[in-house]
Design a protein around this motif. Structure first.
Motif, PDB file in Angstrom:
ATOM      1  N   ARG A 103       0.829  -1.274  -0.077  1.00 53.16           N
ATOM      2  CA  ARG A 103      -0.167  -0.007   0.121  1.00 53.16           C
ATOM      3  C   ARG A 103       0.789   1.271   0.237  1.00 53.16           C
ATOM      4  O   ARG A 103       1.931   1.253   0.737  1.00 53.16           O
ATOM      5  CB  ARG A 103      -0.905   0.066   1.258  1.00 53.16           C
ATOM      6  CG  ARG A 103      -1.820  -1.043   1.043  1.00 53.16           C
ATOM      7  CD  ARG A 103      -3.093  -0.750   2.106  1.00 53.16           C
ATOM      8  NE  ARG A 103      -4.084  -2.026   2.130  1.00 53.16           N
ATOM      9  CZ  ARG A 103      -5.189  -1.720   1.527  1.00 53.16           C
ATOM     10  NH1 ARG A 103      -5.342  -0.641   0.789  1.00 53.16           N
ATOM     11  NH2 ARG A 103      -6.017  -2.655   1.548  1.00 53.16           N
ATOM     12  N   ILE A 104       0.509   2.395  -0.674  1.00 54.39           N
ATOM     13  CA  ILE A 104       1.221   3.431  -0.871  1.00 54.39           C
ATOM     14  C   ILE A 104       0.482   4.627   0.157  1.00 54.39           C
ATOM     15  O   ILE A 104      -0.730   4.693   0.068  1.00 54.39           O
ATOM     16  CB  ILE A 104       1.083   3.905  -2.363  1.00 54.39           C
ATOM     17  CG1 ILE A 104       1.891   2.825  -3.312  1.00 54.39           C
ATOM     18  CG2 ILE A 104       2.003   5.296  -2.451  1.00 54.39           C
ATOM     19  CD1 ILE A 104       1.828   3.245  -4.737  1.00 54.39           C
TER      20      ILE A 104
ATOM     21  N   ILE B   2      -2.196   8.400  -5.083  1.00 55.88           N
ATOM     22  CA  ILE B   2      -1.373   7.519  -5.864  1.00 55.88           C
ATOM     23  C   ILE B   2      -1.844   6.042  -5.502  1.00 55.88           C
ATOM     24  O   ILE B   2      -1.921   5.257  -6.609  1.00 55.88           O
ATOM     25  CB  ILE B   2       0.085   7.874  -5.608  1.00 55.88           C
ATOM     26  CG1 ILE B   2       0.557   9.223  -5.925  1.00 55.88           C
ATOM     27  CG2 ILE B   2       0.905   6.436  -6.382  1.00 55.88           C
ATOM     28  CD1 ILE B   2       2.024   9.321  -5.528  1.00 55.88           C
ATOM     29  N   GLU B   3      -2.084   5.959  -4.334  1.00 52.40           N
ATOM     30  CA  GLU B   3      -2.713   4.465  -3.739  1.00 52.40           C
ATOM     31  C   GLU B   3      -4.100   4.239  -4.622  1.00 52.40           C
ATOM     32  O   GLU B   3      -4.394   3.062  -5.242  1.00 52.40           O
ATOM     33  CB  GLU B   3      -3.173   4.505  -2.566  1.00 52.40           C
ATOM     34  CG  GLU B   3      -3.681   3.398  -1.967  1.00 52.40           C
ATOM     35  CD  GLU B   3      -3.059   2.071  -1.992  1.00 52.40           C
ATOM     36  OE1 GLU B   3      -3.833   1.020  -1.764  1.00 52.40           O
ATOM     37  OE2 GLU B   3      -1.886   2.019  -2.643  1.00 52.40           O
TER      38      GLU B   3
ATOM     39  N   ILE C 238       8.024  -0.355   6.276  1.00 46.07           N
ATOM     40  CA  ILE C 238       7.433   0.855   5.893  1.00 46.07           C
ATOM     41  C   ILE C 238       8.852   1.299   4.966  1.00 46.07           C
ATOM     42  O   ILE C 238       9.762   1.752   5.814  1.00 46.07           O
ATOM     43  CB  ILE C 238       6.952   1.618   6.672  1.00 46.07           C
ATOM     44  CG1 ILE C 238       5.732   1.068   7.172  1.00 46.07           C
ATOM     45  CG2 ILE C 238       6.474   3.211   5.843  1.00 46.07           C
ATOM     46  CD1 ILE C 238       5.107   2.043   8.313  1.00 46.07           C
ATOM     47  N   GLN C 239       8.573   1.548   3.757  1.00 45.07           N
ATOM     48  CA  GLN C 239       9.869   2.092   3.267  1.00 45.07           C
ATOM     49  C   GLN C 239       9.654   3.285   2.094  1.00 45.07           C
ATOM     50  O   GLN C 239       8.588   3.387   1.610  1.00 45.07           O
ATOM     51  CB  GLN C 239      10.743   1.200   2.079  1.00 45.07           C
ATOM     52  CG  GLN C 239      11.141  -0.098   3.100  1.00 45.07           C
ATOM     53  CD  GLN C 239      11.922  -1.270   2.328  1.00 45.07           C
ATOM     54  OE1 GLN C 239      12.404  -0.803   1.133  1.00 45.07           O
ATOM     55  NE2 GLN C 239      12.120  -2.285   2.690  1.00 45.07           N
ATOM     56  N   ASP C 240      10.389   4.255   2.105  1.00 51.04           N
ATOM     57  CA  ASP C 240      10.356   5.277   1.014  1.00 51.04           C
ATOM     58  C   ASP C 240      11.324   4.809  -0.208  1.00 51.04           C
ATOM     59  O   ASP C 240      12.430   4.450  -0.027  1.00 51.04           O
ATOM     60  CB  ASP C 240      11.056   6.491   1.421  1.00 51.04           C
ATOM     61  CG  ASP C 240      10.402   7.375   2.580  1.00 51.04           C
ATOM     62  OD1 ASP C 240       9.134   6.906   2.509  1.00 51.04           O
ATOM     63  OD2 ASP C 240      10.786   7.804   3.444  1.00 51.04           O
ATOM     64  N   VAL C 241      10.505   4.733  -1.388  1.00 45.63           N
ATOM     65  CA  VAL C 241      10.977   4.023  -2.579  1.00 45.63           C
ATOM     66  C   VAL C 241      10.831   4.912  -3.710  1.00 45.63           C
ATOM     67  O   VAL C 241       9.968   5.705  -3.839  1.00 45.63           O
ATOM     68  CB  VAL C 241      10.200   2.692  -2.689  1.00 45.63           C
ATOM     69  CG1 VAL C 241      10.730   1.981  -4.127  1.00 45.63           C
ATOM     70  CG2 VAL C 241      10.146   1.846  -1.485  1.00 45.63           C
TER      71      VAL C 241
ATOM     72  N   THR D  16       4.172   0.385   2.312  1.00 42.96           N
ATOM     73  CA  THR D  16       4.142  -0.537   3.311  1.00 42.96           C
ATOM     74  C   THR D  16       4.162  -1.686   2.754  1.00 42.96           C
ATOM     75  O   THR D  16       3.111  -2.176   2.217  1.00 42.96           O
ATOM     76  CB  THR D  16       2.775  -0.207   4.056  1.00 42.96           C
ATOM     77  OG1 THR D  16       2.835   1.050   4.810  1.00 42.96           O
ATOM     78  CG2 THR D  16       2.821  -1.212   5.300  1.00 42.96           C
ATOM     79  N   TYR D  17       4.924  -2.679   3.044  1.00 40.74           N
ATOM     80  CA  TYR D  17       4.972  -3.993   2.687  1.00 40.74           C
ATOM     81  C   TYR D  17       4.476  -4.844   3.687  1.00 40.74           C
ATOM     82  O   TYR D  17       5.141  -4.818   4.812  1.00 40.74           O
ATOM     83  CB  TYR D  17       6.487  -4.452   2.157  1.00 40.74           C
ATOM     84  CG  TYR D  17       7.061  -3.499   1.280  1.00 40.74           C
ATOM     85  CD1 TYR D  17       6.698  -3.885  -0.365  1.00 40.74           C
ATOM     86  CD2 TYR D  17       7.924  -2.300   1.402  1.00 40.74           C
ATOM     87  CE1 TYR D  17       7.140  -3.234  -1.250  1.00 40.74           C
ATOM     88  CE2 TYR D  17       8.355  -1.966   0.235  1.00 40.74           C
ATOM     89  CZ  TYR D  17       8.248  -2.186  -1.091  1.00 40.74           C
ATOM     90  OH  TYR D  17       8.848  -1.505  -1.974  1.00 40.74           O
TER      91      TYR D  17
END
Length: 374
Positions: free
Chosen positions: A243-244, A249-250, A305-308, A363-364
């Protein structure tokens, strides 16, 4: 001193390993655009939509079983070298699909390399949870087998992090195995999930990561029982769709994932480009009762949770089999003007530019299921 005695620590580890993590219950008014906790009584996670916009797409148990979301106290709002074996992994039959999956869905040019680089990586917390479980249930770590090993994302940590003396990674995709990470004590082979290259009662652990949704579980579970030692451990890992956090954007991504790829539809139904059941995967196999075939079942969810960079996120989405099937069905190449990911990327990049960034907060959600052979 008593608190830190070996017997006390063992008891604490045993209780922790036996704990089942409760799954949030989503009400019929919960929506795809935002989630917020309306109440948290002992972390029961009663989530309901508290957004101000008109929500026309609701979650229902018959349509979509969302993975558990982290509980938040604030409301969110938005505007709407072994001998190769046969390659025969049938697709999941959980929704009645019965056609064998003969082709290598991950054998497209460049897909295996991208899979190795851009797919979500299982983090330290996941392997710590596995180590805790094995620390109680398993005293000897001689042999582990990783089914659907891909490029070795789990096979290698079984050796390097969990100290298994030998690991055998099995996969039907020769292209994936060509790009598998090499490590001491790790061997790879092309093989059949229903006829693993192992003797009966030989493996202490059998893992399968992001692959079980392709399989007939009745047949596969029988093979797991054959291969595992008495009391051996069966571990299922995977991840639901990310999920973004940027809501606009999500919503664009959900339109692509659900409407374009048909991810909420049964495999082979009109409008679905999946050869497997994405709903059951995204729910973390919630509807599968592991207690029928195994004992001491533990289920966990881990969130990363990562900034990609948007480019990297698009590269991950390009590794999905349904995306490649969509391109093939419509006679498209990656990057063509009619490529649906090009449209999503254009819309997402415009929104990111307005915010002055080129990264998305993702969020993975990883699921982890551990059990013992009865």
């Amino acid at each position: 001193d008593r608190l830190h005695s070996p017997s006390t620590m063992l008891l604490l580890r045993l209780l922790r390993a036996r704990r089942l993590v409760p799954r949030p219950a989503f009400t019929s008014s919960s929506c795809f655009s935002c989630f917020s906790c309306s109440s948290c009584s002992s972390c029961s996670y009663s989530h309901s939509c508290a957004c101000s916009h008109s929500c026309s797409r609701s979650i229902s148990s018959s349509a979509f079983s969302a993975y558990p979301l982290p509980c938040s106290s604030s409301s969110s709002s938005s505007s709407s070298s072994s001998k190769p074996l046969s390659i025969t992994w049938p697709r999941a039959q959980l929704r009645g699909a019965s056609v064998a999956l003969e082709q290598d869905l991950f054998g497209h040019k460049g897909q295996a390399q991208a899979y190795s680089v851009y797919r979500p990586k299982y983090n330290e917390e996941i392997f710590r949870k596995i180590d805790d479980y094995l620390g109680i249930e398993l005293t000897e770590r001689s042999l582990a087998v990783d089914v659907g090993t891909g490029t070795g994302q789990v096979a290698v940590p079984l050796s390097t992090k969990l100290d298994f003396k030998r690991v055998i990674g099995v996969d039907r995709s020769e292209e994936q195995l060509k790009h598998a990470v090499q490590a001491d004590g790790v061997d790879y082979c092309v093989g059949d999930a229903y006829n693993l290259p192992l003797d009966p009662d030989s493996a202490g652990v059998l893992t399968i990561a992001q692959a079980m949704h392709w399989l007939d579980l009745t047949v596969f579970f029988q093979e797991v029982q054959r291969v595992l030692k008495p009391g051996g451990t069966f571990i299922v890992l995977g991840y639901a769709i990310p999920r973004i956090s940027q809501q606009k954007i999500e919503r664009e991504f959900r339109r692509y994932y659900e409407d374009t790829l048909g991810s909420l539809l049964p495999p082979e139904s009109p409008g679905s480009y999946w050869d497997c059941d994405r709903v059951i995967l995204d729910s973390g196999f919630e509807s599968v009762n592991f207690n029928v075939s195994f004992k001491n079942v533990v289920r966990e969810w881990v969130y990363d949770i990562q900034d990609v960079k948007l480019d990297a996120h698009i590269s991950y989405l390009q590794t999905m089999s349904a995306y490649r099937t969509y391109l093939s069905h419509h006679q498209l190449e990656v990057g063509d003007p009619s490529d649906p990911l090009v449209d999503f990327e254009t819309r997402a990049r415009k929104l990111l530019t307005e915010d002055g960034t080129d990264t998305v907060s993702v969020t993975y959600p990883y699921f982890l299921i551990m059990a013992q052979k009865i």
